[in-house]
Design a protein around this motif. Sequence first.
Motif, short mmCIF file in Angstrom:
data_model
loop_
_atom_site.label_atom_id
_atom_site.label_comp_id
_atom_site.label_asym_id
_atom_site.label_seq_id
_atom_site.Cartn_x
_atom_site.Cartn_y
_atom_site.Cartn_z
N GLY A 116 14.54 12.87 -7.82
CA GLY A 116 13.49 12.10 -8.47
C GLY A 116 13.13 10.79 -7.80
O GLY A 116 12.27 10.07 -8.29
N TRP A 117 13.78 10.45 -6.69
CA TRP A 117 13.44 9.21 -6.01
C TRP A 117 12.05 9.33 -5.40
O TRP A 117 11.67 10.40 -4.92
CB TRP A 117 14.45 8.93 -4.90
CG TRP A 117 15.80 8.50 -5.39
CD1 TRP A 117 16.72 9.27 -6.04
CD2 TRP A 117 16.38 7.20 -5.28
NE1 TRP A 117 17.83 8.53 -6.34
CE2 TRP A 117 17.64 7.26 -5.87
CE3 TRP A 117 15.95 6.01 -4.72
CZ2 TRP A 117 18.50 6.15 -5.94
CZ3 TRP A 117 16.80 4.92 -4.77
CH2 TRP A 117 18.04 4.99 -5.38
N PRO A 118 11.28 8.26 -5.38
CA PRO A 118 9.94 8.33 -4.78
C PRO A 118 10.02 8.31 -3.26
O PRO A 118 10.92 7.70 -2.68
CB PRO A 118 9.26 7.05 -5.30
CG PRO A 118 10.38 6.08 -5.47
CD PRO A 118 11.56 6.92 -5.93
N SER A 119 9.08 8.97 -2.63
CA SER A 119 9.05 8.99 -1.16
C SER A 119 8.87 7.59 -0.59
O SER A 119 9.34 7.30 0.51
CB SER A 119 7.95 9.92 -0.65
OG SER A 119 6.70 9.52 -1.16
N SER A 120 8.22 6.70 -1.34
CA SER A 120 7.99 5.33 -0.86
C SER A 120 9.29 4.54 -0.72
O SER A 120 9.32 3.52 -0.03
CB SER A 120 7.04 4.60 -1.79
OG SER A 120 7.60 4.51 -3.09
N ALA A 121 10.36 5.00 -1.35
CA ALA A 121 11.65 4.32 -1.28
C ALA A 121 12.58 4.94 -0.25
O ALA A 121 13.65 4.40 0.02
CB ALA A 121 12.33 4.33 -2.64
N LEU A 122 12.19 6.07 0.34
CA LEU A 122 13.06 6.82 1.24
C LEU A 122 12.40 6.94 2.61
O LEU A 122 11.54 7.78 2.82
CB LEU A 122 13.33 8.22 0.66
CG LEU A 122 13.86 8.24 -0.77
CD1 LEU A 122 13.88 9.66 -1.30
CD2 LEU A 122 15.23 7.60 -0.85
N LEU A 123 12.79 6.08 3.52
CA LEU A 123 12.12 5.99 4.80
C LEU A 123 13.03 6.37 5.96
O LEU A 123 14.05 5.73 6.19
CB LEU A 123 11.62 4.55 5.01
CG LEU A 123 10.82 3.94 3.86
CD1 LEU A 123 10.49 2.49 4.16
CD2 LEU A 123 9.58 4.75 3.57
N LEU A 124 12.67 7.43 6.66
CA LEU A 124 13.38 7.78 7.87
C LEU A 124 13.10 6.70 8.90
O LEU A 124 11.96 6.21 9.00
CB LEU A 124 12.91 9.14 8.40
CG LEU A 124 13.19 10.33 7.49
CD1 LEU A 124 12.49 11.57 8.02
CD2 LEU A 124 14.69 10.57 7.36
N ALA A 125 14.11 6.31 9.65
CA ALA A 125 13.92 5.25 10.64
C ALA A 125 14.66 5.59 11.93
O ALA A 125 15.84 5.95 11.90
CB ALA A 125 14.43 3.92 10.09
N THR A 176 3.93 3.64 2.29
CA THR A 176 2.75 4.08 1.55
C THR A 176 2.43 5.55 1.78
O THR A 176 1.85 6.19 0.92
CB THR A 176 1.52 3.24 1.94
OG1 THR A 176 1.33 3.32 3.35
CG2 THR A 176 1.70 1.80 1.53
N ASP A 177 2.79 6.08 2.95
CA ASP A 177 2.49 7.48 3.26
C ASP A 177 3.55 8.01 4.21
O ASP A 177 3.70 7.51 5.32
CB ASP A 177 1.11 7.57 3.93
CG ASP A 177 0.68 8.99 4.24
OD1 ASP A 177 1.50 9.93 4.14
OD2 ASP A 177 -0.49 9.18 4.59
N PRO A 178 4.31 9.05 3.77
CA PRO A 178 5.38 9.57 4.62
C PRO A 178 4.90 10.10 5.97
O PRO A 178 5.69 10.19 6.89
CB PRO A 178 5.97 10.72 3.79
CG PRO A 178 5.50 10.50 2.40
CD PRO A 178 4.23 9.73 2.48
N GLN A 179 3.62 10.43 6.08
CA GLN A 179 3.09 10.95 7.34
C GLN A 179 2.85 9.85 8.37
O GLN A 179 2.71 10.14 9.56
CB GLN A 179 1.78 11.70 7.09
CG GLN A 179 1.94 12.95 6.25
CD GLN A 179 2.57 14.08 7.03
OE1 GLN A 179 2.41 14.19 8.24
NE2 GLN A 179 3.31 14.93 6.36
#
Length: 188
Positions: A116-125, A176-179
């Motif tokens: 349930g975590w939002p994609s905006s909080a999960l950032l591949l780096a 803002t956008d995972p893409q």
Amino acid sequence: MIRHAFRMLAIICCVCGQPAYSSYESQAVTPPLSFSQFCIQYPDDCQRQDDRRIRDFRSSIQRWRELAQINSTVNFGIAPSDPPASRRDLEWQIFPERGNCGDYAVTKRHLLLRSGWPSSALLLAEVVIRATGEHHLVLLVREGKAVLVLDNLSPVVTPLVDTLDRYVIVRAESGTDPQHWTREIAAF
């Protein structure tokens, strides 16, 4: 002539002494090729997803425990391995039997998205390990005002500020956008 030489030297020092980008300016960059291929294989993981966590029933301690549990489960659930020469580092997979840093990071992100975590909080780096110069993939997690690092090289979830002596951030997903990927450090 000497004054001109000193000016040129000062300009060179200023230009060469600064990072290639400003931490306050948004600079879109091309995502890693591995990410593009991952999105073809796992399109749902590359779409924007809203927060589905129940805020009233999940304290920050419960969220920290969830992060620690997922970090630990994935770190111990995937055997570390360099990818075979044919696979190289181009294919990230969710929960392979053996994997590299990309596999660990996308698996952690996948499990958190499913929780349930939002994609905006999960950032591949993508980062560079200062000691070796090796490129490495980690998962950055924004929780409130904190930014945490989930890394297969560490058994514990670590605040981003505590990792900056070991890593240089090269690029990361946009919040803002995972893409979209960016060098914008201020977004973290």
